[in-house]
Design a protein around this motif. Structure first.
Motif, PDB file in Angstrom:
ATOM      1  N   VAL A 146      -3.117   1.972  -3.958  1.00 16.36           N
ATOM      2  CA  VAL A 146      -2.698   3.370  -3.832  1.00 16.36           C
ATOM      3  C   VAL A 146      -3.870   4.161  -3.280  1.00 16.36           C
ATOM      4  O   VAL A 146      -4.958   4.183  -3.872  1.00 16.36           O
ATOM      5  N   VAL A 147      -3.661   4.804  -2.125  1.00 18.19           N
ATOM      6  CA  VAL A 147      -4.661   5.684  -1.530  1.00 18.19           C
ATOM      7  C   VAL A 147      -4.228   7.121  -1.823  1.00 18.19           C
ATOM      8  O   VAL A 147      -3.176   7.559  -1.363  1.00 18.19           O
ATOM      9  N   ILE A 148      -5.021   7.844  -2.597  1.00 13.45           N
ATOM     10  CA  ILE A 148      -4.716   9.236  -2.940  1.00 13.45           C
ATOM     11  C   ILE A 148      -5.543  10.119  -2.023  1.00 13.45           C
ATOM     12  O   ILE A 148      -6.765  10.171  -2.124  1.00 13.45           O
ATOM     13  N   ASP A 149      -4.866  10.841  -1.131  1.00 13.70           N
ATOM     14  CA  ASP A 149      -5.538  11.444   0.026  1.00 13.70           C
ATOM     15  C   ASP A 149      -5.135  12.899   0.262  1.00 13.70           C
ATOM     16  O   ASP A 149      -4.133  13.164   0.901  1.00 13.70           O
ATOM     17  N   PRO A 150      -5.991  13.873  -0.201  1.00 12.41           N
ATOM     18  CA  PRO A 150      -7.058  13.700  -1.167  1.00 12.41           C
ATOM     19  C   PRO A 150      -6.566  14.068  -2.556  1.00 12.41           C
ATOM     20  O   PRO A 150      -5.561  14.764  -2.721  1.00 12.41           O
ATOM     21  N   ALA A 151      -7.307  13.637  -3.568  1.00 14.96           N
ATOM     22  CA  ALA A 151      -6.943  13.969  -4.940  1.00 14.96           C
ATOM     23  C   ALA A 151      -7.096  15.457  -5.205  1.00 14.96           C
ATOM     24  O   ALA A 151      -6.508  15.988  -6.155  1.00 14.96           O
ATOM     25  N   ASP A 152      -7.858  16.159  -4.363  1.00 19.21           N
ATOM     26  CA  ASP A 152      -7.996  17.619  -4.484  1.00 19.21           C
ATOM     27  C   ASP A 152      -6.640  18.319  -4.408  1.00 19.21           C
ATOM     28  O   ASP A 152      -6.478  19.423  -4.926  1.00 19.21           O
ATOM     29  N   ASP A 153      -5.672  17.692  -3.731  1.00 20.38           N
ATOM     30  CA  ASP A 153      -4.360  18.317  -3.528  1.00 20.38           C
ATOM     31  C   ASP A 153      -3.385  18.060  -4.679  1.00 20.38           C
ATOM     32  O   ASP A 153      -2.260  18.566  -4.650  1.00 20.38           O
ATOM     33  N   LEU A 212       0.839  -1.198   0.000  1.00 17.50           N
ATOM     34  CA  LEU A 212       0.000   0.000   0.000  1.00 17.50           C
ATOM     35  C   LEU A 212       0.870   1.242   0.000  1.00 17.50           C
ATOM     36  O   LEU A 212       1.836   1.343   0.758  1.00 17.50           O
ATOM     37  N   LEU A 213       0.497   2.185  -0.854  1.00 17.88           N
ATOM     38  CA  LEU A 213       1.159   3.494  -0.908  1.00 17.88           C
ATOM     39  C   LEU A 213       0.130   4.560  -0.586  1.00 17.88           C
ATOM     40  O   LEU A 213      -0.905   4.657  -1.259  1.00 17.88           O
ATOM     41  N   HIS A 214       0.409   5.331   0.459  1.00 15.13           N
ATOM     42  CA  HIS A 214      -0.477   6.429   0.853  1.00 15.13           C
ATOM     43  C   HIS A 214       0.075   7.702   0.217  1.00 15.13           C
ATOM     44  O   HIS A 214       1.077   8.248   0.659  1.00 15.13           O
TER      45      HIS A 214
END
Length: 343
Positions: free
Chosen positions: A141-148, A99-101
């Motif tokens: 892959v957790v993209i946290d958040p994609a807004d950034d 997992l990649l945060h």
């Protein structure tokens, strides 16, 4: 992997360490069924306001997938992460190889999170996904958040989403899906989450041990609008005092004392004040939006149009101020003056 506790609010737990999720049973059931069917989408866009449990849901689902790598053998429901599980321990420690945060990186010079997720971070995701998993397990892959994601990073993510490798799963979080590239949204399966109900928010705060006793608890629940992060900022970051000072300045009759304006600006521009400054900006934006809506409902179209324009200008000014690291005190004073002039 960076320190998983970076940017975690006082009183909160990192989503990977959160043993419970409140208020999103339907979303959990959908993810569990979808995965078990073997026909789940490779990219899930988890949508909803900040602080309602999107990241916690993402890590719970990641734990479920990594604990049960064969979909047909997975349980029909998501269980609370077991503290005895090696998967749970690795995720909680930020040490999972599967997992990649992906979140805003920390600036080595300042020790603070940068203003955006950069293309260099996305390249890490590309390398991570290109690696052959030694266990044949999933890569998440957790993209946290994609807004950034900045523009270059968003385009780089888009290329990966267009041709995802096998057994790769993207959990894309967003507070404002309308701000994402339409092409990113089109390649994800949307999963909308609603703000927590008062009971669920109270339960979530109680589980953290930070729900005030007595009447103050009700005030926190009412003012947080279903968001745990907003509630924590009210309780642990002086949020009520900030809201009270802001509303006194912009809503009072006559010109407010400049000392009050400068006192609030000093608090919001002090060292390590990023969280309270962000809280203030959100409160100011919400205030203007609500004022515009109220004016429109009252038939005062001119005032509504003026306030709607102000909302757009304030968002632009804050973006520029953050991008160019402008003086925060002057930014706050200018914002307060702009709001008062438009009311």
């Amino acid at each position: 992997m960076s320190d998983i506790r970076a940017d975690v609010l006082d009183g909160a737990r990192h989503p990977a360490e959160q043993p419970k999720l409140f208020g999103h049973a339907a979303a959990e059931a959908f993810l569990a069924r979808s995965y078990r069917s073997g026909k789940g989408h490779h990219a899930i866009l988890i949508e909803g306001p900040e602080g309602i449990g999107k990241a916690t849901l993402a890590f719970r689902f990641a734990n479920h997938v990594l604990s049960h790598p064969e979909p047909a053998q997975a349980p029909e429901t998501l269980a609370d992460p077991s503290p005895d599980s090696s998967v749970t321990r690795q995720l909680a420690a930020g040490a999972s190889h599967n997992l990649l945060h992906l979140t805003r990186p920390v600036d080595e010079k300042t020790g603070k999170a940068k203003s955006a997720i950069t293309v260099d971070e996305v390249r890490k995701a590309g390398k991570f996904l290109a690696q052959t998993s030694g266990t044949g397990n999933w890569r998440i892959v957790v993209i946290d958040p994609a807004d950034d994601l900045n523009r270059n990073a968003a385009n780089a993510i888009l290329k990966i989403l267009e041709e995802p490798p096998k057994r790769a799963l993207f959990l894309v979080l967003t507070h404002a899906p309308g701000k994402l590239l339409p092409t990113i949204r089109s390649r994800c399966l949307p999963l909308g989450l609603s703000p927590l109900s008062p009971d669920d928010l109270a339960a979530a705060m109680a589980s953290l041990g930070v729900l005030p006793s007595g009447p103050r608890a009700g005030e926190v629940i009412a003012a947080a609008h279903g968001s745990v992060s907003q509630a924590l900022k009210l309780v642990n970051y002086g949020g009520f005092d900030i809201v009270e000072a802001f509303r006194a300045i912009v809503g009072g009759a006559g010109e407010p004392p400049r000392r009050d304006v400068h006192r609030l600006a000093d608090v919001l521009s002090a060292k390590d004040s990023e969280i309270v400054f962000g809280f203030f900006c959100q409160q100011a934006s919400d205030f203007v939006t609500e004022a515009a809506r109220a004016a429109a409902l009252a038939g005062d179209i001119g005032r509504a149009d003026r306030l709607a324009g102000l909302s757009s200008r304030l968002a632009e000014k804050l973006t520029v101020a953050q991008a160019y690291n402008l003086d925060r005190k002057q930014t706050v004073i200018g914002l307060l003056d702009d709001i008062r002039a438009s009311l």
